[in-house]
Design a protein around this motif. Structure first.
Motif, PDB file in Angstrom:
ATOM      1  N   ASP A 157      14.797 -12.352  19.091  1.00 38.89           N
ATOM      2  CA  ASP A 157      15.595 -12.708  20.176  1.00 38.89           C
ATOM      3  C   ASP A 157      16.312 -14.048  19.782  1.00 38.89           C
ATOM      4  OD1 ASP A 157      16.778 -13.420  22.714  1.00 38.89           O
ATOM      5  OD2 ASP A 157      15.071 -12.909  23.868  1.00 38.89           O
ATOM      6  N   HIS A 158      17.797 -13.944  19.819  1.00 43.26           N
ATOM      7  CA  HIS A 158      18.486 -15.240  19.168  1.00 43.26           C
ATOM      8  C   HIS A 158      18.358 -16.265  20.338  1.00 43.26           C
ATOM      9  CE1 HIS A 158      20.706 -17.477  16.483  1.00 43.26           C
ATOM     10  NE2 HIS A 158      21.606 -16.442  16.121  1.00 43.26           N
ATOM     11  N   ARG A 159      17.907 -16.031  21.486  1.00 47.47           N
ATOM     12  CA  ARG A 159      17.756 -17.126  22.546  1.00 47.47           C
ATOM     13  C   ARG A 159      16.560 -17.980  22.189  1.00 47.47           C
ATOM     14  NH1 ARG A 159      17.095 -13.898  27.921  1.00 47.47           N
ATOM     15  NH2 ARG A 159      15.469 -13.103  26.354  1.00 47.47           N
TER      16      ARG A 159
ATOM     17  N   ALA B 244      19.160 -23.653  32.900  1.00 46.76           N
ATOM     18  CA  ALA B 244      18.916 -23.609  31.243  1.00 46.76           C
ATOM     19  C   ALA B 244      17.593 -22.628  31.141  1.00 46.76           C
ATOM     20  CB  ALA B 244      18.521 -24.971  30.789  1.00 46.76           C
ATOM     21  N   PRO B 245      17.782 -21.904  29.993  1.00 46.20           N
ATOM     22  CA  PRO B 245      16.464 -20.935  29.653  1.00 46.20           C
ATOM     23  C   PRO B 245      15.303 -21.672  29.523  1.00 46.20           C
ATOM     24  CG  PRO B 245      18.162 -21.150  28.069  1.00 46.20           C
ATOM     25  CD  PRO B 245      18.815 -21.666  29.077  1.00 46.20           C
TER      26      PRO B 245
ATOM     27  N   ALA C 280      15.259  -5.803  29.259  1.00 44.95           N
ATOM     28  CA  ALA C 280      15.716  -5.956  27.888  1.00 44.95           C
ATOM     29  C   ALA C 280      17.250  -6.162  27.692  1.00 44.95           C
ATOM     30  CB  ALA C 280      15.134  -5.127  27.079  1.00 44.95           C
ATOM     31  N   GLU C 281      17.818  -6.051  28.751  1.00 42.71           N
ATOM     32  CA  GLU C 281      19.507  -6.021  28.628  1.00 42.71           C
ATOM     33  C   GLU C 281      19.736  -7.606  28.603  1.00 42.71           C
ATOM     34  OE1 GLU C 281      21.121  -4.346  32.091  1.00 42.71           O
ATOM     35  OE2 GLU C 281      20.817  -2.161  31.433  1.00 42.71           O
ATOM     36  N   ALA C 282      18.907  -8.337  28.963  1.00 46.96           N
ATOM     37  CA  ALA C 282      19.268  -9.985  28.639  1.00 46.96           C
ATOM     38  C   ALA C 282      18.842 -10.482  27.386  1.00 46.96           C
ATOM     39  CB  ALA C 282      18.352 -10.716  29.955  1.00 46.96           C
ATOM     40  N   LEU C 283      18.118  -9.595  26.624  1.00 47.73           N
ATOM     41  CA  LEU C 283      17.780 -10.169  25.301  1.00 47.73           C
ATOM     42  C   LEU C 283      19.005 -10.110  24.422  1.00 47.73           C
ATOM     43  CD1 LEU C 283      15.088  -9.487  26.464  1.00 47.73           C
ATOM     44  CD2 LEU C 283      14.461  -8.792  24.167  1.00 47.73           C
ATOM     45  N   ARG C 284      18.986 -11.144  23.420  1.00 51.28           N
ATOM     46  CA  ARG C 284      20.015 -11.193  22.642  1.00 51.28           C
ATOM     47  C   ARG C 284      19.155 -10.846  20.964  1.00 51.28           C
ATOM     48  NH1 ARG C 284      22.012 -10.787  26.419  1.00 51.28           N
ATOM     49  NH2 ARG C 284      23.609 -12.086  27.682  1.00 51.28           N
ATOM     50  N   PRO C 285      19.334  -9.536  20.684  1.00 49.79           N
ATOM     51  CA  PRO C 285      18.458  -9.174  19.375  1.00 49.79           C
ATOM     52  C   PRO C 285      19.482  -9.353  18.279  1.00 49.79           C
ATOM     53  CG  PRO C 285      19.245  -7.087  20.855  1.00 49.79           C
ATOM     54  CD  PRO C 285      19.719  -8.275  21.575  1.00 49.79           C
TER      55      PRO C 285
ATOM     56  N   SER D 202      15.292 -16.425  34.358  1.00 50.07           N
ATOM     57  CA  SER D 202      15.629 -17.234  35.517  1.00 50.07           C
ATOM     58  C   SER D 202      16.799 -16.885  36.153  1.00 50.07           C
ATOM     59  CB  SER D 202      15.863 -18.647  34.675  1.00 50.07           C
ATOM     60  OG  SER D 202      17.123 -18.535  34.042  1.00 50.07           O
ATOM     61  N   TRP D 203      16.860 -16.757  37.615  1.00 50.21           N
ATOM     62  CA  TRP D 203      17.733 -16.385  38.327  1.00 50.21           C
ATOM     63  C   TRP D 203      18.331 -17.269  39.415  1.00 50.21           C
ATOM     64  CZ3 TRP D 203      13.680 -13.186  37.406  1.00 50.21           C
ATOM     65  CH2 TRP D 203      13.758 -12.285  36.648  1.00 50.21           C
TER      66      TRP D 203
END
Length: 291
Positions: A239-241, A93-94, A28-33, A86-87
């Motif tokens: 999630d703003h992404r 791109a996401p 969840a650290e990758a999320l943009r809440p 994605s790594w």
């Protein structure tokens, strides 16, 4: 459970039962809440519950939100989605996966081996599920023996595996769009309304996370006059992404409108509100009941 040699009197816990939560928090650290909230006048929902209870049917407050959210997300498919990992992320791109059906991931506070822990129950098909079907699924998770429910084999397995292997397995499963609804759901729901909590915000790994606070009497204005009504804080984290604030605000506004004018449209045991007209006018809840 062992004593810590360098901390006299302290106890070191081997947190196997919470490893699935810790792996999720790393993801969840990758999320943009981003967080939104609103207040819901729950008069009509409580009237519906009271009418149902008179006929021997019990609905939880969470069931009303799930019923409303399933239909709202079906009308907003862009919010019934998730960004796939994605790594390395800087070079790719996401990717966003949208889902046809609505599956809720409902957080449960359960006791496992004498310790409280959070488990996630999945409720699929919410886009057209009836209230009775939703409540039946919730009751199964609430009252069932966790050792007998196949849905919780994954967390138990992650607790037994060595940490490096558990992390690898957790990450590998999340990469498959087809498997995501059966693991994380497509919308996350959590409630602390059974405690004196007005509102809170969490991130459930989906594009939208809904959180319910307690229902309590508050002053509201109706037709220019102050009345007392049962009010609940509903928060929405997005999630703003995946989506933008306008879409999230539209969704939250639709949920508010649906709950404040609730009508399941199914002719179920609790759908007759005619006996609650007087309470609807005054704003007093018919019966608070239980969550």
């Amino acid at each position: 459970m062992t004593k810590a040699p360098d901390l006299p009197g302290a106890t070191v816990l081997v947190e196997r039962r919470r490893r699935h939560t810790l792996y999720f928090l790393e993801y969840a650290e990758a999320l943009r809440p981003v967080h939104l909230d609103t207040e819901i006048d729950m008069t009509r929902v409580l009237a519906h519950r009271a009418a149902a209870r008179e006929r021997g049917v019990r609905y939880s407050v969470v069931s009303y939100l799930l019923h409303s959210a399933g239909r709202a997300l079906a009308r907003h498919p862009e919010a019934n989605a998730v960004t796939l990992p994605s790594w390395p992320s800087r070079w790719r791109a996401p990717r966003t996966a949208r889902f046809d059906g609505v599956t809720a991931k409902l957080a449960l506070d359960r006791t496992v081996d004498g310790e409280r822990t959070v488990l996630s129950a999945l409720l699929p098909g919410l886009q057209d599920a009836a209230m009775d079907d939703i409540q039946r699924q919730i009751d199964r998770y609430r009252d069932g023996d966790l050792s007998d429910l196949p849905e919780f084999r994954g967390p138990r397995l992650l607790g037994r595996l060595p940490v490096p292997l558990g992390r690898l397995l957790f990450g590998a499963v999340l990469r498959s769009p087809a498997r995501r609804p059966g693991i994380f759901g497509t919308v996350s729901v959590s409630s602390l309304g059974h405690r004196p909590v007005d509102g809170f915000y969490s991130t459930g790994g989906t594009a939208v996370t809904l959180c319910l606070g307690r229902i309590t009497d508050r002053a509201v204005v109706r037709d220019g006059a102050v009345a007392v009504a049962p009010v609940m804080r509903l928060s929405l984290t997005f999630d703003h992404r995946v989506i933008d604030g306008g879409t999230a605000a539209d969704l939250l506004g639709e949920l508010k409108k649906t709950l404040e004018g609730f009508d399941d449209g199914e002719g179920s045991a609790g759908s007759d509100l005619r006996g609650a007209d007087q309470d609807l006018r005054t704003g007093r809840p018919v019966a608070a009941g239980t969550r």
